[in-house]
Scaffold this motif. Structure first.
Motif, PDB file in Angstrom:
ATOM      1  N   GLN A  62       5.141 -87.388   8.789  1.00 37.88           N
ATOM      2  CA  GLN A  62       5.470 -86.554   7.633  1.00 37.88           C
ATOM      3  C   GLN A  62       4.837 -85.169   7.806  1.00 37.88           C
ATOM      4  O   GLN A  62       3.910 -84.986   8.583  1.00 37.88           O
ATOM      5  CB  GLN A  62       4.920 -87.194   6.350  1.00 37.88           C
ATOM      6  N   ASP A  63       5.324 -84.220   7.042  1.00 38.22           N
ATOM      7  CA  ASP A  63       4.712 -82.891   6.945  1.00 38.22           C
ATOM      8  C   ASP A  63       4.687 -82.107   8.256  1.00 38.22           C
ATOM      9  O   ASP A  63       3.702 -81.444   8.581  1.00 38.22           O
ATOM     10  CB  ASP A  63       3.295 -82.984   6.371  1.00 38.22           C
ATOM     11  N   ALA A  64       5.763 -82.174   9.022  1.00 40.74           N
ATOM     12  CA  ALA A  64       5.873 -81.317  10.210  1.00 40.74           C
ATOM     13  C   ALA A  64       5.997 -79.870   9.749  1.00 40.74           C
ATOM     14  O   ALA A  64       6.424 -79.597   8.624  1.00 40.74           O
ATOM     15  CB  ALA A  64       7.099 -81.721  11.030  1.00 40.74           C
ATOM     16  N   PRO A  65       5.631 -78.898  10.595  1.00 37.13           N
ATOM     17  CA  PRO A  65       5.766 -77.490  10.197  1.00 37.13           C
ATOM     18  C   PRO A  65       7.225 -77.077  10.064  1.00 37.13           C
ATOM     19  O   PRO A  65       8.086 -77.574  10.782  1.00 37.13           O
ATOM     20  CB  PRO A  65       5.081 -76.734  11.330  1.00 37.13           C
ATOM     21  N   ARG A  66       7.484 -76.158   9.142  1.00 39.49           N
ATOM     22  CA  ARG A  66       8.835 -75.633   8.953  1.00 39.49           C
ATOM     23  C   ARG A  66       9.071 -74.477   9.915  1.00 39.49           C
ATOM     24  O   ARG A  66       8.174 -73.674  10.168  1.00 39.49           O
ATOM     25  CB  ARG A  66       9.022 -75.137   7.521  1.00 39.49           C
ATOM     26  N   ILE A  67      10.283 -74.410  10.487  1.00 37.12           N
ATOM     27  CA  ILE A  67      10.654 -73.279  11.338  1.00 37.12           C
ATOM     28  C   ILE A  67      11.959 -72.680  10.815  1.00 37.12           C
ATOM     29  O   ILE A  67      12.705 -73.327  10.080  1.00 37.12           O
ATOM     30  CB  ILE A  67      10.829 -73.674  12.821  1.00 37.12           C
ATOM     31  N   ASP A  68      12.204 -71.432  11.209  1.00 33.71           N
ATOM     32  CA  ASP A  68      13.472 -70.777  10.908  1.00 33.71           C
ATOM     33  C   ASP A  68      14.432 -70.991  12.073  1.00 33.71           C
ATOM     34  O   ASP A  68      14.022 -71.370  13.180  1.00 33.71           O
ATOM     35  CB  ASP A  68      13.250 -69.270  10.685  1.00 33.71           C
ATOM     36  N   GLN A  69      15.696 -70.716  11.835  1.00 31.20           N
ATOM     37  CA  GLN A  69      16.719 -70.849  12.864  1.00 31.20           C
ATOM     38  C   GLN A  69      16.317 -70.067  14.114  1.00 31.20           C
ATOM     39  O   GLN A  69      15.848 -68.934  14.037  1.00 31.20           O
ATOM     40  CB  GLN A  69      18.060 -70.327  12.347  1.00 31.20           C
ATOM     41  N   GLY A  70      16.487 -70.691  15.274  1.00 36.06           N
ATOM     42  CA  GLY A  70      16.240 -70.024  16.547  1.00 36.06           C
ATOM     43  C   GLY A  70      14.803 -70.004  17.008  1.00 36.06           C
ATOM     44  O   GLY A  70      14.518 -69.503  18.097  1.00 36.06           O
ATOM     45  N   GLU A  71      13.877 -70.545  16.208  1.00 36.24           N
ATOM     46  CA  GLU A  71      12.478 -70.543  16.617  1.00 36.24           C
ATOM     47  C   GLU A  71      12.209 -71.662  17.622  1.00 36.24           C
ATOM     48  O   GLU A  71      13.053 -72.514  17.885  1.00 36.24           O
ATOM     49  CB  GLU A  71      11.564 -70.659  15.395  1.00 36.24           C
ATOM     50  N   ASP A  72      10.990 -71.661  18.157  1.00 38.10           N
ATOM     51  CA  ASP A  72      10.577 -72.581  19.208  1.00 38.10           C
ATOM     52  C   ASP A  72       9.683 -73.675  18.637  1.00 38.10           C
ATOM     53  O   ASP A  72       8.679 -73.377  17.997  1.00 38.10           O
ATOM     54  CB  ASP A  72       9.819 -71.791  20.283  1.00 38.10           C
ATOM     55  N   ILE A  73      10.043 -74.945  18.878  1.00 36.44           N
ATOM     56  CA  ILE A  73       9.198 -76.043  18.393  1.00 36.44           C
ATOM     57  C   ILE A  73       8.218 -76.520  19.456  1.00 36.44           C
ATOM     58  O   ILE A  73       7.355 -77.340  19.179  1.00 36.44           O
ATOM     59  CB  ILE A  73      10.032 -77.252  17.914  1.00 36.44           C
ATOM     60  N   ALA A  74       8.346 -76.020  20.706  1.00 37.32           N
ATOM     61  CA  ALA A  74       7.535 -76.533  21.808  1.00 37.32           C
ATOM     62  C   ALA A  74       6.043 -76.302  21.597  1.00 37.32           C
ATOM     63  O   ALA A  74       5.224 -77.116  22.023  1.00 37.32           O
ATOM     64  CB  ALA A  74       7.979 -75.923  23.131  1.00 37.32           C
ATOM     65  N   GLY A  75       5.681 -75.195  20.976  1.00 39.63           N
ATOM     66  CA  GLY A  75       4.267 -74.940  20.694  1.00 39.63           C
ATOM     67  C   GLY A  75       3.389 -74.885  21.920  1.00 39.63           C
ATOM     68  O   GLY A  75       2.228 -75.289  21.877  1.00 39.63           O
ATOM     69  N   GLY A  76       3.930 -74.415  23.037  1.00 37.38           N
ATOM     70  CA  GLY A  76       3.130 -74.287  24.254  1.00 37.38           C
ATOM     71  C   GLY A  76       3.032 -75.557  25.075  1.00 37.38           C
ATOM     72  O   GLY A  76       2.327 -75.595  26.083  1.00 37.38           O
ATOM     73  N   ALA A  77       3.712 -76.625  24.691  1.00 39.94           N
ATOM     74  CA  ALA A  77       3.675 -77.872  25.454  1.00 39.94           C
ATOM     75  C   ALA A  77       4.363 -77.687  26.800  1.00 39.94           C
ATOM     76  O   ALA A  77       5.290 -76.883  26.923  1.00 39.94           O
ATOM     77  CB  ALA A  77       4.364 -78.986  24.678  1.00 39.94           C
ATOM     78  N   PRO A  78       3.920 -78.427  27.838  1.00 42.44           N
ATOM     79  CA  PRO A  78       4.552 -78.284  29.149  1.00 42.44           C
ATOM     80  C   PRO A  78       5.970 -78.836  29.158  1.00 42.44           C
ATOM     81  O   PRO A  78       6.256 -79.847  28.521  1.00 42.44           O
ATOM     82  CB  PRO A  78       3.641 -79.117  30.066  1.00 42.44           C
TER      83      PRO A  78
END
Length: 197
Positions: free
Chosen positions: A75-91
Motif C-alpha cells: 500500500q501507499d506507493a508514491p504517486r507519479i505523473d504521466q511519463g515519469e520514471d518509477i525505476a528510482g535508480g534501480a539497476p
C-alpha cells in the motif's frame, strides 16, 4: 475435512509422511516474517491463489480477467505523473510503458488509478532490501482519453525465494524456482463497472 480424510485414506498416508508434512508446515511458519510470507508463496506455487481469485471473480464480458496481485504489492506507493520514471535508480535497462484503460464498451476510462510495481535487473523488489529504499513502484491515473505512460525497467526472469521449504519442495519435484520474465505488474481500479486494459 472430508476431502482431507479421503486423501489420507486414498494415499495410505504413513506416519513418516505425516511427520514430514508437519515439519514442512512448521518450517514454513518459522521462515515467515513481516516481509516474507512462505504460506502465500506455497499457495502461489500450488496454484491455489489463482484458483481462489478465479472462483471469486467471474469473467465479465470483455473485461480483463481478475488475477492475483502478484509478489510484493504494498500500500501507499508514491504517486507519479504521466511519463515519469518509477525505476528510482534501480539497476536495469530502461523500458517505456504505455497503455489505455477502456470499459467493456471500448470507451476510455479517465482517472483510473493504476498501481505499478516491478523487480530490478537482479530480480529483487525494493521491499526485499533491508535499507528501506523505494524503487520500481508507483501509482498514477489515466488521462481523459484513458491513456497512461511511464518509464520503468525491462522485465527479466528471476527466482522466487527458494531458500525455504517451498524451494525444497520445488527442488524435490524437479521444478525451477524461476518465474518467466514478467510484464510490469499493474493493477488499476475504477469506482464502478468493468473495464479492460
Amino acid at each position: 475435512m472430508t476431502h482431507a480424510h479421503a486423501v489420507v485414506r486414498e494415499t495410505r498416508l504413513t506416519e513418516d509422511e505425516w511427520n514430514a508434512a508437519i515439519k514442512f508446515l512448521t518450517d514454513a511458519g518459522n521462515i515467515t516474517t513481516d516481509t516474507r510470507q512462505e504460506f502465500v508463496l506455497l499457495s502461489d506455487v500450488l496454484g491455489i491463489s489463482m484458483q481462489t481469485i478465479a472462483v471469486n471473480n467471474q469473467a465479465c464480458e470483455d473485461a480483463t480477467e481478475a488475477t492475483v496481485f502478484g509478489p510484493f504489492f504494498v500500500q501507499d506507493a508514491p504517486r507519479i505523473d504521466q511519463g515519469e520514471d518509477i525505476a528510482g535508480g534501480a539497476p536495469g535497462q530502461p523500458c517505456w510503458v504505455e497503455g489505455t484503460v477502456k470499459d467493456t464498451d471500448g470507451n476510455p476510462v479517465a482517472g483510473a488509478r493504476i498501481e505499478v510495481w516491478e523487480a530490478d535487473d537482479e530480480g529483487l523488489y525494493d521491499v526485499q532490501h533491508t535499507d528501506g529504499r523505494v524503487y520500481g513502484r508507483a501509482w498514477l491515473e489515466s488521462d481523459n482519453d484513458g491513456t497512461f505512460r511511464f518509464w520503468g525497467l525491462t522485465p527479466t526472469p528471476y527466482p522466487i525465494p527458494h531458500d525455504g521449504p517451498v524451494g525444497t519442495m520445488l527442488q524435490s519435484t524437479g521444478r525451477s524456482p524461476y518465474r518467466t520474465a514478467p510484464r510490469t505488474c499493474t493493477s488499476w481500479s475504477r469506482p464502478r463497472g468493468g473495464a479492460r486494459s
